[in-house]
Design a protein around this motif. Structure first.
Motif, PDB file in Angstrom:
ATOM      1  N   THR A   1      -3.578  -4.459  -4.201  1.00  0.00           N
ATOM      2  CA  THR A   1      -3.025  -2.792  -4.269  1.00  0.00           C
ATOM      3  C   THR A   1      -3.072  -2.348  -5.453  1.00  0.00           C
ATOM      4  O   THR A   1      -2.282  -1.291  -5.398  1.00  0.00           O
ATOM      5  N   SER A   2      -3.333  -2.577  -6.585  1.00  0.00           N
ATOM      6  CA  SER A   2      -3.336  -2.363  -8.148  1.00  0.00           C
ATOM      7  C   SER A   2      -1.695  -1.784  -7.988  1.00  0.00           C
ATOM      8  O   SER A   2      -1.356  -1.655  -9.035  1.00  0.00           O
TER       9      SER A   2
ATOM     10  N   MET B   1       0.458  -1.562   0.063  1.00  0.00           N
ATOM     11  CA  MET B   1      -0.370   0.485   0.038  1.00  0.00           C
ATOM     12  C   MET B   1       0.937   1.413   0.229  1.00  0.00           C
ATOM     13  O   MET B   1       0.409   2.060  -0.826  1.00  0.00           O
ATOM     14  N   ALA B   2       1.940   1.267   0.637  1.00  0.00           N
ATOM     15  CA  ALA B   2       3.081   2.323   0.557  1.00  0.00           C
ATOM     16  C   ALA B   2       3.988   2.618  -0.230  1.00  0.00           C
ATOM     17  O   ALA B   2       3.762   3.655  -0.259  1.00  0.00           O
ATOM     18  N   PHE B   3       3.562   1.424  -0.787  1.00  0.00           N
ATOM     19  CA  PHE B   3       5.436   1.966  -1.989  1.00  0.00           C
ATOM     20  C   PHE B   3       4.935   0.891  -3.299  1.00  0.00           C
ATOM     21  O   PHE B   3       5.656   1.459  -4.056  1.00  0.00           O
ATOM     22  N   GLY B   4       3.986   0.208  -2.997  1.00  0.00           N
ATOM     23  CA  GLY B   4       3.273  -0.122  -4.314  1.00  0.00           C
ATOM     24  C   GLY B   4       2.007   0.637  -5.180  1.00  0.00           C
ATOM     25  O   GLY B   4       2.708   1.586  -4.612  1.00  0.00           O
ATOM     26  N   GLY B   5       1.326  -0.030  -5.736  1.00  0.00           N
ATOM     27  CA  GLY B   5       0.096   0.790  -6.509  1.00  0.00           C
ATOM     28  C   GLY B   5       0.017   1.366  -7.563  1.00  0.00           C
ATOM     29  O   GLY B   5       0.725   0.780  -8.882  1.00  0.00           O
ATOM     30  N   PRO B   6      -1.226   2.144  -8.467  1.00  0.00           N
ATOM     31  CA  PRO B   6      -1.133   1.807  -9.738  1.00  0.00           C
ATOM     32  C   PRO B   6       0.534   2.974 -10.425  1.00  0.00           C
ATOM     33  O   PRO B   6       0.984   3.544  -9.903  1.00  0.00           O
ATOM     34  N   GLY B   7       0.988   1.520 -11.453  1.00  0.00           N
ATOM     35  CA  GLY B   7       1.978   1.998 -12.580  1.00  0.00           C
ATOM     36  C   GLY B   7       3.137   2.080 -11.697  1.00  0.00           C
ATOM     37  O   GLY B   7       4.255   2.999 -12.412  1.00  0.00           O
TER      38      GLY B   7
END
Length: 374
Positions: free
Chosen positions: A138-139, A112-118
């Motif tokens: 977490t996309s 959640m903190a270091f991943g995500g879209p893109g």
């Protein structure tokens, strides 16, 4: 329908994310059989004295349940840091430690903190089957590398994938699940250096770290050398606290600061913190069976190999063995003899958790009978 039947299937009307449609939830079979060796639990539960101390700590916490828990779980982080200090040449302080509801939540918070879209997370199969799910939830794009035939890592392959995909998070268990293979210190160094050039973190998942063989170091030792290294642990396995749901990490304090941005408010309950603190106070007793389980593991590896089977070297409390032309038939045969193992990992392989001597004997008998019957 009953709750045991699982979720209802009439959900086509829901505005569900497209990547979740048709996906089965994670979970190992929970079957009522005499010998359950499929989820890598510690077969030895807490003693009556430990259970009594947990009950008293929970009773004390219950008198204040109208108040929110310590959201910084300071006492627990201090106790975890002291425990880790005894297992590493590095010095680990409370500011470097973060805990959550099982190492699963720790991993999810990291994504959640270091991943995500893109952004991209990278792993190397065969590996823990939840990693792609953390990424999906977490996309975060999930990229899969591969392990060599003996389940170790080709460092040139690692460097090439990190350079190509520039992942923000590299997820690597040591010992690996489901193979039990531990990472060499030089592998940790190479991956951390490659990831640093790409601006990413390396998460070494040591859920089974206490079961590693003598001479196999912890990645904790490399924390002073790599600011981008995160080492996660759990109290579910060696501490026999799977029902307590406590996982934690050691890393640069900046990592812990970042996780504060994504954690749910008061995410670790007063009861959970109290239970974990009792377990840490009884660490010597709770970890007292680890050496016995390691010995049982090594004996089982030797027996399986003597039976002509392939077995992965294991630093965990489980063994991956095979190979079978139809592993599902072997799994069913074992189940028919009252022994539940895990059908996971590469095609043709099965995984068995280390149980009590009686449970391990039952597994050996069941496997012998099953192979004769097939």
């Amino acid at each position: 329908m009953s709750a045991q039947d699982g979720p209802a299937t009439d959900g086509d009307w829901l505005p569900l994310r497209e990547e979740l449609r048709g996906v089965e939830p994670y979970g190992a079979p929970q079957l009522d059989v005499p010998v359950r060796l499929n989820t890598n639990e510690n077969p030895y539960g807490p003693s009556a004295a430990v259970a009594a101390d947990v009950a008293e700590a929970v009773r004390a916490a219950a008198t204040d349940l109208n108040r929110y828990p310590d959201r910084e779980h300071v006492a627990l982080r201090e106790a975890l840091a002291a425990y880790l200090d005894a297992d590493t040449t590095a010095e680990v302080g409370a500011a470097q430690v973060w805990a959550a509801n099982g190492s699963n939540e720790v991993m999810l918070q990291l994504l959640m903190a270091f991943g995500g879209p893109g952004r991209t997370a990278l792993g190397f199969t065969p590996t823990y089957s939840m990693y792609p799910e953390y990424a999906r939830g977490t996309s975060t794009a999930w990229v899969t590398g591969h392990r060599t035939e003996d389940f170790t890592l080709d460092l040139d392959h690692v460097r090439a994938l990190v350079a190509e995909h520039r992942p923000s998070v590299v997820l690597m268990p040591s010992p690996n699940n489901p193979t039990g293979t531990a990472l060499a210190p030089e592998t940790v160094d190479v991956v951390c250096e490659a990831a640093a050039q790409a601006g990413g973190l390396v998460v070494i998942d040591e859920a089974y770290g206490e079961f590693r063989r003598d001479g196999t170091p912890s990645a904790l030792d490399r924390l002073p050398a790599h600011r981008n290294l995160v080492v996660t642990r759990t109290m579910s396995k060696a501490f026999a606290l799977a029902g307590g749901r406590v996982g934690y990490l050691a890393a640069d304090p900046a990592v812990c600061d970042a996780l504060r941005l994504v954690r749910l408010p008061y995410h670790l309950s007063s009861v959970t913190q109290a239970t974990a603190l009792v377990a840490l106070r009884h660490a010597e007793e709770l970890l007292g069976r680890v050496a016995e389980l390691r010995g049982e593991r090594d004996d089982l590896v030797a027996w399986l190999r003597a039976e002509g089977l392939d077995v992965a070297d294991s630093d965990a409390n489980f063994v991956l063995f095979g190979t079978f032309a139809d592993r599902h038939r072997v799994w069913e045969g074992l189940l028919g003899h009252g022994v539940l193992v895990r059908e996971t990992g590469p095609s043709g392989w099965l995984r068995v958790s280390i149980g009590t001597p009686a449970e391990n004997a039952a597994f050996r008998d069941a496997l012998t009978l099953t192979r004769k019957e097939l």
